[in-house]
Write a protein that holds these residues in place. Structure first.
Motif, PDB file in Angstrom:
ATOM      1  N   VAL A  38       0.834  -1.201   0.000  1.00  0.00           N
ATOM      2  CA  VAL A  38       0.000   0.000   0.000  1.00  0.00           C
ATOM      3  C   VAL A  38       0.869   1.252   0.000  1.00  0.00           C
ATOM      4  CG1 VAL A  38      -1.723   1.308   1.296  1.00  0.00           C
ATOM      5  CG2 VAL A  38      -1.989  -1.148   1.014  1.00  0.00           C
ATOM      6  N   VAL A  39       1.928   1.269   0.795  1.00  0.00           N
ATOM      7  CA  VAL A  39       2.808   2.445   0.811  1.00  0.00           C
ATOM      8  C   VAL A  39       3.506   2.601  -0.540  1.00  0.00           C
ATOM      9  CG1 VAL A  39       4.877   3.454   1.858  1.00  0.00           C
ATOM     10  CG2 VAL A  39       3.085   2.499   3.311  1.00  0.00           C
ATOM     11  N   GLN A  40       3.851   1.506  -1.169  1.00  0.00           N
ATOM     12  CA  GLN A  40       4.456   1.597  -2.506  1.00  0.00           C
ATOM     13  C   GLN A  40       3.470   2.217  -3.494  1.00  0.00           C
ATOM     14  OE1 GLN A  40       5.227  -2.109  -4.591  1.00  0.00           O
ATOM     15  NE2 GLN A  40       7.066  -1.228  -5.511  1.00  0.00           N
ATOM     16  N   GLN A  41       2.213   1.783  -3.470  1.00  0.00           N
ATOM     17  CA  GLN A  41       1.192   2.376  -4.339  1.00  0.00           C
ATOM     18  C   GLN A  41       1.027   3.860  -4.036  1.00  0.00           C
ATOM     19  OE1 GLN A  41      -2.611   0.328  -4.210  1.00  0.00           O
ATOM     20  NE2 GLN A  41      -1.579  -1.650  -4.022  1.00  0.00           N
ATOM     21  N   LEU A  42       1.004   4.194  -2.751  1.00  0.00           N
ATOM     22  CA  LEU A  42       0.861   5.582  -2.329  1.00  0.00           C
ATOM     23  C   LEU A  42       2.035   6.429  -2.812  1.00  0.00           C
ATOM     24  CD1 LEU A  42      -0.802   7.551  -0.296  1.00  0.00           C
ATOM     25  CD2 LEU A  42       1.140   7.103   1.176  1.00  0.00           C
ATOM     26  N   MET A  43       3.241   5.872  -2.739  1.00  0.00           N
ATOM     27  CA  MET A  43       4.426   6.616  -3.176  1.00  0.00           C
ATOM     28  C   MET A  43       4.365   6.913  -4.671  1.00  0.00           C
ATOM     29  SD  MET A  43       7.433   4.762  -0.963  1.00  0.00           S
ATOM     30  CE  MET A  43       8.739   5.978  -1.103  1.00  0.00           C
ATOM     31  N   VAL A  44       3.951   5.944  -5.458  1.00  0.00           N
ATOM     32  CA  VAL A  44       3.838   6.153  -6.906  1.00  0.00           C
ATOM     33  C   VAL A  44       2.781   7.210  -7.196  1.00  0.00           C
ATOM     34  CG1 VAL A  44       3.152   5.051  -9.076  1.00  0.00           C
ATOM     35  CG2 VAL A  44       4.684   3.854  -7.497  1.00  0.00           C
ATOM     36  N   TRP A  45       1.632   7.110  -6.528  1.00  0.00           N
ATOM     37  CA  TRP A  45       0.548   8.069  -6.732  1.00  0.00           C
ATOM     38  C   TRP A  45       0.955   9.471  -6.299  1.00  0.00           C
ATOM     39  CZ3 TRP A  45      -2.608  10.810  -3.241  1.00  0.00           C
ATOM     40  CH2 TRP A  45      -3.768  11.364  -3.790  1.00  0.00           C
ATOM     41  N   SER A  46       1.580   9.583  -5.115  1.00  0.00           N
ATOM     42  CA  SER A  46       1.967  10.905  -4.611  1.00  0.00           C
ATOM     43  C   SER A  46       3.112  11.500  -5.431  1.00  0.00           C
ATOM     44  CB  SER A  46       2.341  10.836  -3.131  1.00  0.00           C
ATOM     45  OG  SER A  46       3.419   9.967  -2.919  1.00  0.00           O
ATOM     46  N   ALA A  47       3.966  10.656  -6.004  1.00  0.00           N
ATOM     47  CA  ALA A  47       5.047  11.159  -6.857  1.00  0.00           C
ATOM     48  C   ALA A  47       4.482  11.894  -8.061  1.00  0.00           C
ATOM     49  CB  ALA A  47       5.948  10.009  -7.296  1.00  0.00           C
ATOM     50  N   GLN A  48       3.340  11.442  -8.551  1.00  0.00           N
ATOM     51  CA  GLN A  48       2.697  12.117  -9.683  1.00  0.00           C
ATOM     52  C   GLN A  48       2.098  13.452  -9.264  1.00  0.00           C
ATOM     53  OE1 GLN A  48      -0.124   9.190 -10.941  1.00  0.00           O
ATOM     54  NE2 GLN A  48       1.431   7.825 -11.758  1.00  0.00           N
ATOM     55  N   LYS A  49       1.738  13.574  -7.987  1.00  0.00           N
ATOM     56  CA  LYS A  49       1.144  14.812  -7.473  1.00  0.00           C
ATOM     57  C   LYS A  49       2.202  15.862  -7.141  1.00  0.00           C
ATOM     58  CE  LYS A  49      -3.117  13.243  -7.105  1.00  0.00           C
ATOM     59  NZ  LYS A  49      -4.149  13.735  -7.945  1.00  0.00           N
ATOM     60  N   LEU A  50       3.404  15.411  -6.773  1.00  0.00           N
ATOM     61  CA  LEU A  50       4.473  16.330  -6.399  1.00  0.00           C
ATOM     62  C   LEU A  50       5.288  16.703  -7.624  1.00  0.00           C
ATOM     63  CD1 LEU A  50       5.674  14.561  -3.146  1.00  0.00           C
ATOM     64  CD2 LEU A  50       4.400  16.696  -3.294  1.00  0.00           C
ATOM     65  N   SER A  51       5.744  17.917  -7.656  1.00  0.00           N
ATOM     66  CA  SER A  51       6.524  18.350  -8.811  1.00  0.00           C
ATOM     67  C   SER A  51       8.019  18.237  -8.522  1.00  0.00           C
ATOM     68  CB  SER A  51       6.164  19.798  -9.154  1.00  0.00           C
ATOM     69  OG  SER A  51       6.464  20.630  -8.057  1.00  0.00           O
ATOM     70  N   GLY A  52       8.763  18.189  -9.582  1.00  0.00           N
ATOM     71  CA  GLY A  52      10.221  18.271  -9.499  1.00  0.00           C
ATOM     72  C   GLY A  52      10.889  17.078  -8.856  1.00  0.00           C
ATOM     73  N   ALA A  59       9.244   8.445  -6.480  1.00  0.00           N
ATOM     74  CA  ALA A  59       9.035   7.405  -7.490  1.00  0.00           C
ATOM     75  C   ALA A  59      10.198   6.421  -7.495  1.00  0.00           C
ATOM     76  CB  ALA A  59       8.862   8.037  -8.862  1.00  0.00           C
ATOM     77  N   ALA A  60      11.410   6.933  -7.373  1.00  0.00           N
ATOM     78  CA  ALA A  60      12.582   6.058  -7.335  1.00  0.00           C
ATOM     79  C   ALA A  60      12.579   5.193  -6.078  1.00  0.00           C
ATOM     80  CB  ALA A  60      13.862   6.892  -7.400  1.00  0.00           C
ATOM     81  N   LYS A  61      12.222   5.775  -4.944  1.00  0.00           N
ATOM     82  CA  LYS A  61      12.167   5.011  -3.693  1.00  0.00           C
ATOM     83  C   LYS A  61      11.083   3.942  -3.755  1.00  0.00           C
ATOM     84  CE  LYS A  61      14.982   7.493  -0.970  1.00  0.00           C
ATOM     85  NZ  LYS A  61      15.523   7.448   0.336  1.00  0.00           N
ATOM     86  N   ALA A  62       9.956   4.263  -4.398  1.00  0.00           N
ATOM     87  CA  ALA A  62       8.863   3.286  -4.519  1.00  0.00           C
ATOM     88  C   ALA A  62       9.321   2.048  -5.269  1.00  0.00           C
ATOM     89  CB  ALA A  62       7.666   3.915  -5.219  1.00  0.00           C
ATOM     90  N   SER A  63      10.197   2.240  -6.237  1.00  0.00           N
ATOM     91  CA  SER A  63      10.669   1.098  -7.020  1.00  0.00           C
ATOM     92  C   SER A  63      11.576   0.171  -6.218  1.00  0.00           C
ATOM     93  CB  SER A  63      11.380   1.575  -8.282  1.00  0.00           C
ATOM     94  OG  SER A  63      12.593   2.212  -7.954  1.00  0.00           O
ATOM     95  N   THR A  64      12.090   0.641  -5.082  1.00  0.00           N
ATOM     96  CA  THR A  64      12.950  -0.221  -4.258  1.00  0.00           C
ATOM     97  C   THR A  64      12.142  -1.113  -3.323  1.00  0.00           C
ATOM     98  OG1 THR A  64      13.216   1.370  -2.450  1.00  0.00           O
ATOM     99  CG2 THR A  64      14.787   1.518  -4.286  1.00  0.00           C
ATOM    100  N   LEU A  65      10.865  -0.792  -3.121  1.00  0.00           N
ATOM    101  CA  LEU A  65      10.022  -1.627  -2.266  1.00  0.00           C
ATOM    102  C   LEU A  65       9.487  -2.790  -3.084  1.00  0.00           C
ATOM    103  CD1 LEU A  65       7.988   1.102  -0.351  1.00  0.00           C
ATOM    104  CD2 LEU A  65       9.996  -0.148   0.436  1.00  0.00           C
ATOM    105  N   SER A  66       9.413  -3.963  -2.465  1.00  0.00           N
ATOM    106  CA  SER A  66       8.963  -5.138  -3.194  1.00  0.00           C
ATOM    107  C   SER A  66       8.406  -6.174  -2.232  1.00  0.00           C
ATOM    108  CB  SER A  66      10.130  -5.744  -3.974  1.00  0.00           C
ATOM    109  OG  SER A  66       9.776  -7.000  -4.494  1.00  0.00           O
TER     110      SER A  66
END
Length: 129
Positions: A38-52, A59-66
């Motif tokens: 769930v936190v990984q999904q949230l990180m991907v979603w919030s990365a799209q909301k945050l700029s820069g 987004a990069a940190k989300a890819s390290t969770l598995s």
């Protein structure tokens, strides 16, 4: 037989050292695979909301969770948690994207995040705003 015991003891020592290092570095560990997912999904979603760079970093940190890794060895930094806290509260309140499941399935994500937040608050790890 003593060799196998020595190997197991060594592996436990290494795992303990890794967990201790994560605590020293200020990492927040996950307790369940649901929290990780769930936190990984949230990180991907919030990365799209945050700029820069902040969005790119999340987004990069989300890819390290598995869910393929041992849960106790997965974590996020307290800085990442602080950046995610408003989004976690938003999802807990029910303002989240639809899940990728048929409507008859319960959306467990808000409940999972609420449990995650309560656990961290009880340990004094939830970020102050």
């Amino acid at each position: 037989m003593w060799f196998a015991g020595t190997v197991i003891l060594g592996a436990l020592c290494v795992a303990g050292a890794v967990v201790t290092l994560m605590r020293v570095r200020g990492e927040v560990r996950f307790k369940t695979y649901d929290e990780v997912n769930v936190v990984q999904q949230l990180m991907v979603w919030s990365a799209q909301k945050l700029s820069g760079r902040e969005g790119q970093r999340l987004a990069a940190k989300a890819s390290t969770l598995s869910s393929d890794q041992i849960v106790a060895l997965q974590s996020i930094s307290r800085d990442d948690l602080a950046a995610l806290a408003p989004f976690i509260d938003e999802w807990i309140a029910g303002h989240l994207p639809p899940q990728n499941l048929p409507a008859e399935y319960e959306d467990f994500r808000p409940r999972t995040l609420l449990g995650f937040k309560q656990r961290l608050q009880s340990k004094g790890l939830w970020p102050e705003r």
